[in-house]
Design an enzyme around this catalytic site. Sequence first.
Site, PDB file in Angstrom:
ATOM      1  N   SER A  70      56.447  40.825  50.569  1.00 40.83           N
ATOM      2  CA  SER A  70      55.672  42.022  51.006  1.00 40.83           C
ATOM      3  C   SER A  70      56.432  42.772  51.947  1.00 40.83           C
ATOM      4  CB  SER A  70      54.234  41.132  51.929  1.00 40.83           C
ATOM      5  OG  SER A  70      53.527  42.295  52.555  1.00 40.83           O
ATOM      6  N   ASP A  71      56.269  44.122  52.015  1.00 35.65           N
ATOM      7  CA  ASP A  71      56.719  44.795  52.744  1.00 35.65           C
ATOM      8  C   ASP A  71      55.926  46.129  53.190  1.00 35.65           C
ATOM      9  OD1 ASP A  71      59.935  45.708  53.606  1.00 35.65           O
ATOM     10  OD2 ASP A  71      59.102  47.497  53.078  1.00 35.65           O
TER      11      ASP A  71
END
Length: 198
Positions: A70-71
Site C-alpha cells: 500500500s502507498d
Amino acid sequence: MQEKRLVLASGSPRRKELLAGLGLSFEVITADVEETIAPGTTPVDAVQDLAYKKALAVANTLSGGLVLGSDTVVALEDRILGKPADAAEAKQMLAMLSGRAHTVYTGIALIEAETNRSVRDVKATQVVMRELSAAEIDAYVATGEPMDKAGSYAIQGLASTFVTDMHGDYFAVVGLPLQLTAHHLAAFGLDVLRQGRG
C-alpha cells in the site's frame, strides 16, 4: 479458519493496526523499495505503482502466500505531496494545505506469490483543512508527528483538530482503505467476515 498466508509489505504501524482490526492472521515483511515518483506521474498511478513495487519486492522472496502493498500520497491540485524531508518542508506543506481542500490517494496491490496473479486499485478521499496560523503549524511540526506522513499530517493524530470536512474513506487517509482491501482479499479466497475471527 484462515489457511492462506497473508503478508503485509509495509513497516507502517498504522497499516498494521488497521489490517489487524479485520481479525486476519498476517505477518509483516518490510519492502525495501525506493519510493520515488517520476515527474508527470499522476497521483493514481503513483500510489498504485508504489504499492505494487512494495508487494512485488516481498512476493519475490516467498514461495507462497498473498502479499499486500500500500502507498499513500496527498495531492493539492496537480502537485503530489509525499513525506517531508525535514521540518522546513513539513511547514511548507502544511501552509499550502491550510484553508484548502486536497485529495488523499491510497493505492493497494495484492500479489499471490505462487502464481504472480495480482490486482491493484486506488481510493481517493477529499479532505478539507481549516486555516492554520504560522504558530499552529510550528507547534504541530515540533511534535514530530508530521515527519513520516504523506502531506505532513496524521488525520488520526493531532491533525484531526485541523480537518473540517472529509468526503471518502477515513481509513484510506490513515493508510489502508479497508473496504477496498477486504473486497480484493475476498477475490483471492480470504473472506474477512468468514475468516477474520477464525
